[in-house]
Structure formats: structure tokens, C-alpha cells
Design a protein around this motif. Sequence first.
Motif, PDB file in Angstrom:
ATOM      1  N   HIS A  98       0.834  -1.203   0.000  1.00 23.31           N
ATOM      2  CA  HIS A  98       0.000   0.000   0.000  1.00 23.31           C
ATOM      3  C   HIS A  98       0.869   1.254   0.000  1.00 23.31           C
ATOM      4  O   HIS A  98       1.984   1.253   0.514  1.00 23.31           O
ATOM      5  CB  HIS A  98      -0.896   0.012   1.236  1.00 23.31           C
ATOM      6  CG  HIS A  98      -1.933  -1.064   1.232  1.00 23.31           C
ATOM      7  ND1 HIS A  98      -1.974  -2.054   2.183  1.00 23.31           N
ATOM      8  CD2 HIS A  98      -2.959  -1.315   0.392  1.00 23.31           C
ATOM      9  CE1 HIS A  98      -2.994  -2.861   1.953  1.00 23.31           C
ATOM     10  NE2 HIS A  98      -3.607  -2.438   0.862  1.00 23.31           N
TER      11      HIS A  98
ATOM     12  N   GLU B 250       0.278   4.072   1.662  1.00 27.72           N
ATOM     13  CA  GLU B 250       0.373   4.629   3.010  1.00 27.72           C
ATOM     14  C   GLU B 250      -0.392   3.738   3.975  1.00 27.72           C
ATOM     15  O   GLU B 250      -1.400   3.129   3.609  1.00 27.72           O
ATOM     16  CB  GLU B 250      -0.222   6.045   3.058  1.00 27.72           C
ATOM     17  CG  GLU B 250       0.533   7.072   2.235  1.00 27.72           C
ATOM     18  CD  GLU B 250       1.871   7.448   2.838  1.00 27.72           C
ATOM     19  OE1 GLU B 250       2.066   7.179   4.045  1.00 27.72           O
ATOM     20  OE2 GLU B 250       2.708   8.025   2.120  1.00 27.72           O
TER      21      GLU B 250
ATOM     22  N   TRP C 262      -3.058   2.995   7.056  1.00 29.14           N
ATOM     23  CA  TRP C 262      -4.350   3.601   7.296  1.00 29.14           C
ATOM     24  C   TRP C 262      -4.811   3.291   8.717  1.00 29.14           C
ATOM     25  O   TRP C 262      -4.341   2.375   9.371  1.00 29.14           O
ATOM     26  CB  TRP C 262      -5.369   3.096   6.276  1.00 29.14           C
ATOM     27  CG  TRP C 262      -5.775   1.661   6.468  1.00 29.14           C
ATOM     28  CD1 TRP C 262      -6.910   1.213   7.080  1.00 29.14           C
ATOM     29  CD2 TRP C 262      -5.044   0.496   6.083  1.00 29.14           C
ATOM     30  NE1 TRP C 262      -6.930  -0.168   7.098  1.00 29.14           N
ATOM     31  CE2 TRP C 262      -5.805  -0.627   6.490  1.00 29.14           C
ATOM     32  CE3 TRP C 262      -3.814   0.288   5.435  1.00 29.14           C
ATOM     33  CZ2 TRP C 262      -5.362  -1.935   6.276  1.00 29.14           C
ATOM     34  CZ3 TRP C 262      -3.392  -1.019   5.220  1.00 29.14           C
ATOM     35  CH2 TRP C 262      -4.167  -2.101   5.617  1.00 29.14           C
ATOM     36  N   ASP C 263      -5.775   4.091   9.199  1.00 31.53           N
ATOM     37  CA  ASP C 263      -6.373   3.927  10.523  1.00 31.53           C
ATOM     38  C   ASP C 263      -5.275   3.790  11.580  1.00 31.53           C
ATOM     39  O   ASP C 263      -4.302   4.525  11.554  1.00 31.53           O
ATOM     40  CB  ASP C 263      -7.328   2.730  10.530  1.00 31.53           C
ATOM     41  CG  ASP C 263      -8.499   2.915   9.581  1.00 31.53           C
ATOM     42  OD1 ASP C 263      -8.786   4.063   9.225  1.00 31.53           O
ATOM     43  OD2 ASP C 263      -9.111   1.905   9.173  1.00 31.53           O
TER      44      ASP C 263
ATOM     45  N   GLU D 194      -1.412   3.739  10.900  1.00 31.89           N
ATOM     46  CA  GLU D 194      -0.591   4.933  10.707  1.00 31.89           C
ATOM     47  C   GLU D 194       0.398   5.105  11.849  1.00 31.89           C
ATOM     48  O   GLU D 194       1.484   5.654  11.656  1.00 31.89           O
ATOM     49  CB  GLU D 194      -1.491   6.175  10.616  1.00 31.89           C
ATOM     50  CG  GLU D 194      -2.347   6.239   9.370  1.00 31.89           C
ATOM     51  CD  GLU D 194      -3.194   7.478   9.328  1.00 31.89           C
ATOM     52  OE1 GLU D 194      -3.910   7.678   8.326  1.00 31.89           O
ATOM     53  OE2 GLU D 194      -3.157   8.274  10.298  1.00 31.89           O
TER      54      GLU D 194
END
Length: 226
Positions: free
Chosen positions: A161, A163, A165-166, A169
Motif C-alpha cells: 500500500h 500509506e 491507514w487507521d 498509521e
Amino acid sequence: MAQPNRDDDAVKELVRRHWDGRAATFDDERHHGIHSAEQRDRWLAVLREWAGDDPRRVLDVGCGTGVVSLLLAALGHDVVGVDFAPAMLDRAREKARRANRSVAFLRGDAETLGLAADSVDLVAARHLVWTLPDPAGALREWQRVVAPGGRIVLIEGYWDHDEPWDEYEHVAGDLPLYDGRPPDELTEVLVREGLSDVTHAPLMDPTLWGREPRHDYYVIGGTVPR
């Protein structure tokens, strides 16, 4: 972004929060749940090939909502599922009840299982190792609970991916295998941690995922030395 040297318990708590938050809708996604007889049959064929035909004592680590646990039980194996997220386990237990399957679902830590040594014949896990702060330690722990000559079979992938996520991070940098790894790289990890006869095969049949695969998926397994 991730903070280096974060305490593993803090990392695991954020990971738990992430998966508890997804439990109610996790199976709704076509590549997570089972949504057709054809998809179910295809997964049964994959698991039969890698788990074998004879009934075995199987531990499904990171079992989530019990998708793989229930499939393995349908093949005649004696299955225990372990997960760190209570909401996921609640869903798994309800599904087992509806399916009339005798599967024990227990809360536990994949890196420190509360099971006796040599107590199972097979450890299975789907899309788990990338979520662990200490995947190498987990592999050693799984070998501890598998009887010599038994197997560890992982359904894995390489997501890559852009970046995190949720909650990820905040912890991605604390997870050595975050985003997964190509099969050759994970093979090196399994061999380095002591497994023998490590092999892998692609899992790119759209039927398995309910859609065209968007990432590289595969199954990989190795034998616990005698």
C-alpha cells in the motif's frame, strides 16, 4: 507515522482496536468472507491440499471471524481458533453455532500461545504475520506447539500500500513484515526460523477472493523438524 521502539503491548493494543472495529462488517467484503458455494469449494480444495486428508489437530492463529477455522472443521479436522480481538471471536463463535461446528475459539496472543508443546499437528494462519511486532518470535512459538513433523501453513500476500491507514498509521514502523512480503522473501524468513521443506504456491484464482485479485496472494508452508 510510526514511532520507533514502541512497547509491543501498546502496538498490540492499537492492532486489537483496529480489528475489533472491523469485526461487524469484516465478512461483508468479498475477499474476506465466503459468499458463494463456488468460493467455499475452492477454499476447501486449497486447504485440503495443504492440510492433508487425514484428520489433524489444527490451530488457526489470528482466526478473526473464523473463516478458515470453519472450513478446516468442515474438512474433518479438530480445530481451535485463537485471536487477540474479542469482537472478532464473538463473530466466529456465532458463525460456528449457526453452522453447528464444534470449534473452540479462544482469546490469545499469537506470539505467546497458552498451549502445551507438541499439542497440535498443524498451525494455520491467514494474513497474520504482517500484523505482528515479533513475527520471528511467533514462528518459533508456533513451532513449539506443533508436534515434530507437523506443518505450519500460511495464507499470505504482498499488499504494498502507498500509506498505512487507521491505527496502522501509528504502528506500521513497529511491524517488521507490515504490508506482507513476496513469497521468496517470506520463504527466507521461515527457513531462517527453522522450518524445513518450505514451499509456496500462488493463490490468484478470482474465485477465492470473489473478485480479480488486487494484490499478490499465495500459500506457503513448511515442516517442523523432528
